[in-house]
Design an enzyme around this catalytic site. Structure first.
Site, PDB file in Angstrom:
ATOM      1  NE  ARG A 156       5.736 -19.613   2.223  1.00  0.00           N
ATOM      2  CZ  ARG A 156       6.228 -20.615   2.952  1.00  0.00           C
ATOM      3  NH1 ARG A 156       6.224 -21.850   2.472  1.00  0.00           N
ATOM      4  NH2 ARG A 156       6.711 -20.380   4.161  1.00  0.00           N
ATOM      5  CD  GLN A 190      10.780  -8.507  13.701  1.00  0.00           C
ATOM      6  OE1 GLN A 190       9.734  -9.133  13.496  1.00  0.00           O
ATOM      7  NE2 GLN A 190      11.966  -9.063  13.549  1.00  0.00           N
ATOM      8  CE1 TYR A 248     -38.895  -6.650   6.667  1.00  0.00           C
ATOM      9  CE2 TYR A 248     -40.510  -4.875   6.561  1.00  0.00           C
ATOM     10  CZ  TYR A 248     -39.246  -5.334   6.877  1.00  0.00           C
ATOM     11  OH  TYR A 248     -38.325  -4.459   7.426  1.00  0.00           O
ATOM     12  CG  ASN A 267     -40.318  -1.040   8.098  1.00  0.00           C
ATOM     13  OD1 ASN A 267     -40.551  -1.250   6.907  1.00  0.00           O
ATOM     14  ND2 ASN A 267     -39.199  -1.433   8.679  1.00  0.00           N
ATOM     15  CE  LYS A 284     -35.856  -3.673   9.916  1.00  0.00           C
ATOM     16  NZ  LYS A 284     -35.832  -2.270  10.496  1.00  0.00           N
ATOM     17  CG  ASP A 324       2.474 -19.278  11.253  1.00  0.00           C
ATOM     18  OD1 ASP A 324       2.906 -19.798  12.300  1.00  0.00           O
ATOM     19  OD2 ASP A 324       3.160 -19.183  10.205  1.00  0.00           O
TER      20      ASP A 324
END
Length: 457
Positions: free
Chosen positions: A16, A73, A366, A386, A351, A103
């Site tokens: 479902r 199972q 940057y 870079n 970064k 669930d």
């Protein structure tokens, strides 16, 4: 002390849900629903846990790891058959076994503990976790006798008019005397329309043997919600979001709009943090006292220091110091390490870089694969270049350096301590300490030439 065991039923496909993802792996507040179940049950201090898996078994085992033992199972022949698969691990052991569906992620460890305690105090062979609902249509009714013991569970379609008036329902969670459970399972029949072996049949078998069957009534129906489709998944998300947000608010966190604030279950937030609407905080993030987050900010797996302010920005997998100001519209990408009293302004991307204390990158820059010292000023439009298309290289900017606007620092390159880079420069060689580097074409003015261009048009 009574030994305690758990069987988690997680073998159903969940058709479902209409998803390629195995049902119990669908996330609630960023964590697979079966993981919520296991974490809450484990908090009761179990002696053993067995998770019954079937469809998608490998993925479930991968997600859960060593938190549980597993049994496959191979054929899905009902809940009774599923519990039987745990017999090879639990058979013959003295103690109490709780059976929980994978669930049902909203049941808390407090409820599990109360269920165990009630079952053991009553000396029952089986105890059903029940709740009361205003409209029990579709649920199995729990029918008690005059002494309060459970006589039977009646499915809605089989209930009499009088039984239909009963509002106490079976939630599908049980405690059993472990030995009695596996003995009774041998007597469960699949003589029904589906040809399956149902766990609730154990209740009737025990009653027929005049064994005591009890029920523990939890007042919170929301906790017992089982997730069978995307509608129920969304409902569970809302319930857990509210629960998490209320916990933080009671611990001294100000959340201005809890309905529009999303905080994951593994997030740690200290007192006097202020969270604005539209904020999403995920993963194992930690936010220190007096920080201010949002509005419309997304944070994942970050350590954020005291009195730091992050507005309209995204930060992932990074360390952010004290009294830092970030945003609006900044992006802190993974492996950034930002010192104290740093300023990262609008439309700045950082970064895999470190920024020392009191450095500033105020706008439109940057900073990638860079080691930036303390008290460095990086002007608008600066880029650490870079990447050559194949490899990444490091840019080093030492303490007290000043980088002028619209500068390109072509890595690998070092700007020495206290040096200046003139605006508009493209730096390809190291800049010595205490130097001024100018790397741009000489300006040439051609007077009167603009008129020639206009006449040409």
């Amino acid at each position: 002390m009574v030994k305690r065991y758990a069987v988690i039923l997680a073998a159903g496909q969940g058709t479902r849900m209409k998803s390629k993802l195995y049902k119990v792996l669908h996330p609630v507040m960023g964590r697979p629903m079966v993981q919520h179940v296991i974490d809450q049950v484990k908090a009761v201090q179990l002696d053993d846990m067995v998770t019954i898996v079937g469809f998608g078994a490998d993925k479930v085992v991968e997600k859960i790891g060593d938190a549980s033992k597993f049994v496959v199972q191979e054929e899905q022949l009902g809940t009774g058959h599923a519990v039987q698969q745990a017999e090879e691990i639990l058979n013959g052991k003295d103690g109490t076994t709780i059976v929980v569906c994978g669930d049902t992620p909203l049941i808390t460890d407090e409820t599990y503990q109360a269920l165990f305690n009630h079952h053991e105090k009553e000396g029952a062979k089986a105890t059903i976790l029940t709740t009361e609902v205003l409209n029990p249509t579709g649920y199995g009714r729990v029918i008690r006798n005059e002494s309060g013991e459970v006589e039977r569970i009646v499915e809605h379609k089989d209930a009499s008019v009088q039984e239909l008036r009963v509002n106490e329902i079976n939630t599908g969670t049980y405690c059993f005397d472990n030995k009695a459970l596996f003995e009774a399972l041998k007597e469960v029949s699949n003589d029904n329309a589906q040809g399956e072996y149902y766990l609730p049949d154990v209740i009737e078998i025990l009653r027929n043997k005049r064994e005591k069957v009890s029920a523990f009534l939890t007042p919170n129906f929301e906790e017992t919600l089982g997730i069978n489709d995307r509608v129920a998944l969304a409902q569970a998300e809302q319930v857990m979001k509210k629960r998490i947000n209320e916990k933080h608010m009671r611990n001294g966190v100000t959340i201005i709009d809890p309905d529009n604030t999303y905080i994951g279950p593994d997030v740690t937030i200290e007192q006097d943090v202020l969270i604005h609407p539209g904020t999403i905080i995920n993963g194992e993030s930690t936010i220190k006292t007096n920080a201010e987050i949002g509005p419309h900010t997304e944070i994942s797996n970050c350590m954020i220091g005291e009195e730091t302010v992050i507005k309209q920005s995204v930060a992932n997998d990074s360390q952010i110091g004290d009294r830092v100001k970030i945003g609006p519209f900044a992006h802190i990408r993974p492996e950034a390490s930002i010192g104290n009293e740093v300023k990262i302004g609008n439309f700045v991307e950082v970064k895999k870089s470190s920024l020392g204390d009191k450095s500033k990158v105020s706008h439109l820059s940057y900073i990638g694969d860079a080691d930036v010292g303390s008290n460095v000023n990086i002007g608008c439009g600066t880029i650490t270049v870079n990447y050559d298309g194949k490899n990444k290289f490091l840019t080093t900017i030492e303490d007290d350096a000043f980088i002028g606007c619209n500068s390109n620092l072509i890595a690998p390159v070092t700007v020495g301590k206290g040096s200046y880079v003139a605006a508009g420069s493209t730096i390809t060689k190291n800049v010595p300490e205490d130097s001024l580097s100018v790397a741009r074409a000489r300006q040439t003015n051609k007077e009167g030439y603009a008129s020639k261009i206009k006449n040409r048009k």
